[in-house]
Design a protein around this motif. Structure first.
Motif, mmCIF file in Angstrom:
data_model
loop_
_atom_site.group_PDB
_atom_site.id
_atom_site.type_symbol
_atom_site.label_atom_id
_atom_site.label_comp_id
_atom_site.label_asym_id
_atom_site.label_seq_id
_atom_site.Cartn_x
_atom_site.Cartn_y
_atom_site.Cartn_z
ATOM 1 N N ALA A 29 7.942 -1.073 -6.099
ATOM 2 C CA ALA A 29 6.603 -1.650 -6.263
ATOM 3 C C ALA A 29 6.458 -2.935 -5.457
ATOM 4 O O ALA A 29 5.435 -3.160 -4.801
ATOM 5 C CB ALA A 29 6.326 -1.914 -7.737
ATOM 6 N N LYS A 30 7.481 -3.774 -5.475
ATOM 7 C CA LYS A 30 7.424 -5.032 -4.726
ATOM 8 C C LYS A 30 7.318 -4.755 -3.230
ATOM 9 O O LYS A 30 6.515 -5.370 -2.521
ATOM 10 C CB LYS A 30 8.666 -5.869 -5.026
ATOM 11 C CG LYS A 30 8.651 -7.216 -4.347
ATOM 12 C CD LYS A 30 9.859 -8.042 -4.750
ATOM 13 C CE LYS A 30 9.847 -9.379 -4.033
ATOM 14 N NZ LYS A 30 11.017 -10.197 -4.378
ATOM 15 N N LYS A 31 8.124 -3.829 -2.739
ATOM 16 C CA LYS A 31 8.070 -3.488 -1.310
ATOM 17 C C LYS A 31 6.712 -2.896 -0.954
ATOM 18 O O LYS A 31 6.130 -3.243 0.083
ATOM 19 C CB LYS A 31 9.189 -2.520 -0.949
ATOM 20 C CG LYS A 31 9.224 -2.182 0.537
ATOM 21 C CD LYS A 31 10.473 -1.446 0.915
ATOM 22 C CE LYS A 31 10.582 -1.081 2.373
ATOM 23 N NZ LYS A 31 9.560 -1.463 3.296
ATOM 24 N N ASP A 35 4.266 -4.380 1.798
ATOM 25 C CA ASP A 35 3.978 -3.555 2.970
ATOM 26 C C ASP A 35 2.499 -3.233 3.132
ATOM 27 O O ASP A 35 2.044 -2.931 4.231
ATOM 28 C CB ASP A 35 4.773 -2.248 2.927
ATOM 29 C CG ASP A 35 6.262 -2.458 3.130
ATOM 30 O OD1 ASP A 35 6.669 -3.577 3.515
ATOM 31 O OD2 ASP A 35 7.021 -1.495 2.896
ATOM 32 N N THR A 36 1.747 -3.254 2.042
ATOM 33 C CA THR A 36 0.338 -2.845 2.114
ATOM 34 C C THR A 36 -0.633 -4.019 1.986
ATOM 35 O O THR A 36 -1.831 -3.806 1.877
ATOM 36 C CB THR A 36 0.018 -1.804 1.031
ATOM 37 O OG1 THR A 36 0.288 -2.365 -0.259
ATOM 38 C CG2 THR A 36 0.820 -0.529 1.228
ATOM 39 N N ILE A 45 -2.923 3.841 -0.251
ATOM 40 C CA ILE A 45 -2.866 4.973 -1.185
ATOM 41 C C ILE A 45 -1.857 6.014 -0.703
ATOM 42 O O ILE A 45 -1.088 6.571 -1.495
ATOM 43 C CB ILE A 45 -4.261 5.588 -1.387
ATOM 44 C CG1 ILE A 45 -5.136 4.615 -2.178
ATOM 45 C CG2 ILE A 45 -4.181 6.951 -2.080
ATOM 46 C CD1 ILE A 45 -6.595 5.008 -2.265
ATOM 47 N N GLU A 46 -1.819 6.254 0.599
ATOM 48 C CA GLU A 46 -0.854 7.211 1.138
ATOM 49 C C GLU A 46 0.580 6.720 0.927
ATOM 50 O O GLU A 46 1.451 7.482 0.490
ATOM 51 C CB GLU A 46 -1.109 7.430 2.631
ATOM 52 C CG GLU A 46 -0.184 8.462 3.248
ATOM 53 C CD GLU A 46 -0.497 8.724 4.714
ATOM 54 O OE1 GLU A 46 0.363 9.348 5.365
ATOM 55 O OE2 GLU A 46 -1.554 8.314 5.206
ATOM 56 N N LEU A 47 0.829 5.451 1.191
ATOM 57 C CA LEU A 47 2.165 4.897 0.983
ATOM 58 C C LEU A 47 2.549 4.913 -0.493
ATOM 59 O O LEU A 47 3.711 5.175 -0.839
ATOM 60 C CB LEU A 47 2.244 3.478 1.538
ATOM 61 C CG LEU A 47 2.213 3.368 3.070
ATOM 62 C CD1 LEU A 47 2.116 1.910 3.494
ATOM 63 C CD2 LEU A 47 3.437 4.024 3.673
ATOM 64 N N GLU A 48 1.591 4.646 -1.365
ATOM 65 C CA GLU A 48 1.860 4.705 -2.799
ATOM 66 C C GLU A 48 2.299 6.118 -3.203
ATOM 67 O O GLU A 48 3.219 6.287 -4.002
ATOM 68 C CB GLU A 48 0.629 4.297 -3.595
ATOM 69 C CG GLU A 48 0.850 4.331 -5.088
ATOM 70 C CD GLU A 48 -0.409 4.057 -5.889
ATOM 71 O OE1 GLU A 48 -0.268 3.785 -7.090
ATOM 72 O OE2 GLU A 48 -1.516 4.128 -5.330
#
Length: 79
Positions: A29-31, A35-36, A45-48
Protein backbone atom coordinates in the motif's frame (compact mmCIF):
# COMPACT_ATOMS: atom_id res chain seq x y z
CA UNK A 1 -8.14 14.60 15.06
CA UNK A 2 -7.37 14.53 18.74
CA UNK A 3 -6.60 17.12 21.37
CA UNK A 4 -2.91 17.84 22.00
CA UNK A 5 -3.05 16.08 25.34
CA UNK A 6 -4.42 12.91 23.71
CA UNK A 7 -1.93 12.69 20.86
CA UNK A 8 0.43 10.18 22.48
CA UNK A 9 -2.40 7.83 23.48
CA UNK A 10 -3.97 8.09 20.01
CA UNK A 11 -0.60 7.45 18.34
CA UNK A 12 0.04 4.40 20.52
CA UNK A 13 -3.41 3.04 19.63
CA UNK A 14 -2.79 3.55 15.91
CA UNK A 15 0.60 1.83 16.08
CA UNK A 16 -0.94 -1.10 17.94
CA UNK A 17 -3.57 -1.42 15.21
CA UNK A 18 -1.06 -1.15 12.36
CA UNK A 19 1.35 -3.80 13.68
CA UNK A 20 -1.48 -6.33 13.58
CA UNK A 21 -1.81 -5.92 9.79
CA UNK A 22 0.09 -7.89 7.18
CA UNK A 23 3.52 -6.33 6.66
CA UNK A 24 3.33 -7.30 2.99
CA UNK A 25 0.03 -5.48 2.56
CA UNK A 26 1.39 -2.41 4.34
CA UNK A 27 4.54 -2.30 2.19
CA UNK A 28 2.45 -2.76 -0.94
CA UNK A 29 0.00 0.00 0.00
CA UNK A 30 2.81 2.42 0.85
CA UNK A 31 4.59 1.74 -2.44
CA UNK A 32 1.35 2.07 -4.39
CA UNK A 33 0.58 5.43 -2.78
CA UNK A 34 4.09 6.69 -3.51
CA UNK A 35 4.09 5.37 -7.09
CA UNK A 36 0.69 6.84 -7.97
CA UNK A 37 1.02 10.25 -6.32
CA UNK A 38 1.26 12.03 -9.68
CA UNK A 39 -0.42 9.36 -11.82
CA UNK A 40 -3.74 9.67 -13.57
CA UNK A 41 -6.75 8.03 -11.94
CA UNK A 42 -6.86 5.36 -14.65
CA UNK A 43 -3.20 4.48 -14.10
CA UNK A 44 -3.59 4.43 -10.32
CA UNK A 45 -6.60 2.10 -10.55
CA UNK A 46 -4.72 -0.22 -12.91
CA UNK A 47 -1.71 -0.37 -10.58
CA UNK A 48 -3.99 -0.99 -7.61
CA UNK A 49 -5.47 -3.97 -9.46
CA UNK A 50 -2.00 -5.41 -10.06
CA UNK A 51 -1.11 -4.98 -6.39
CA UNK A 52 -4.35 -6.63 -5.29
CA UNK A 53 -3.70 -9.59 -7.59
CA UNK A 54 -0.24 -10.09 -6.10
CA UNK A 55 -1.56 -9.80 -2.55
CA UNK A 56 -4.33 -12.36 -3.20
CA UNK A 57 -1.65 -14.87 -4.16
CA UNK A 58 0.36 -14.26 -0.97
CA UNK A 59 0.72 -16.50 2.06
CA UNK A 60 -0.45 -13.60 4.24
CA UNK A 61 -3.73 -13.40 2.31
CA UNK A 62 -4.31 -17.13 2.78
CA UNK A 63 -3.47 -16.79 6.47
CA UNK A 64 -5.90 -13.89 6.85
CA UNK A 65 -8.74 -15.85 5.27
CA UNK A 66 -7.94 -18.95 7.32
CA UNK A 67 -7.76 -16.95 10.56
CA UNK A 68 -11.08 -15.27 9.76
CA UNK A 69 -12.81 -18.61 9.23
CA UNK A 70 -11.22 -20.04 12.37
CA UNK A 71 -12.22 -16.89 14.33
CA UNK A 72 -8.67 -16.20 15.50
CA UNK A 73 -6.04 -13.51 15.10
CA UNK A 74 -3.88 -14.00 11.99
CA UNK A 75 -0.16 -14.68 12.24
CA UNK A 76 1.21 -12.72 9.30
CA UNK A 77 4.76 -13.37 8.10
CA UNK A 78 5.09 -10.78 5.36
CA UNK A 79 5.11 -13.43 2.64
Amino acid sequence: MVADGELEVATDALVKELVAFSPLAQRTAKKLLNDTEDASLATAIELEGHCYSRLRASEDFAEGVKAFHEKREPAFKGL
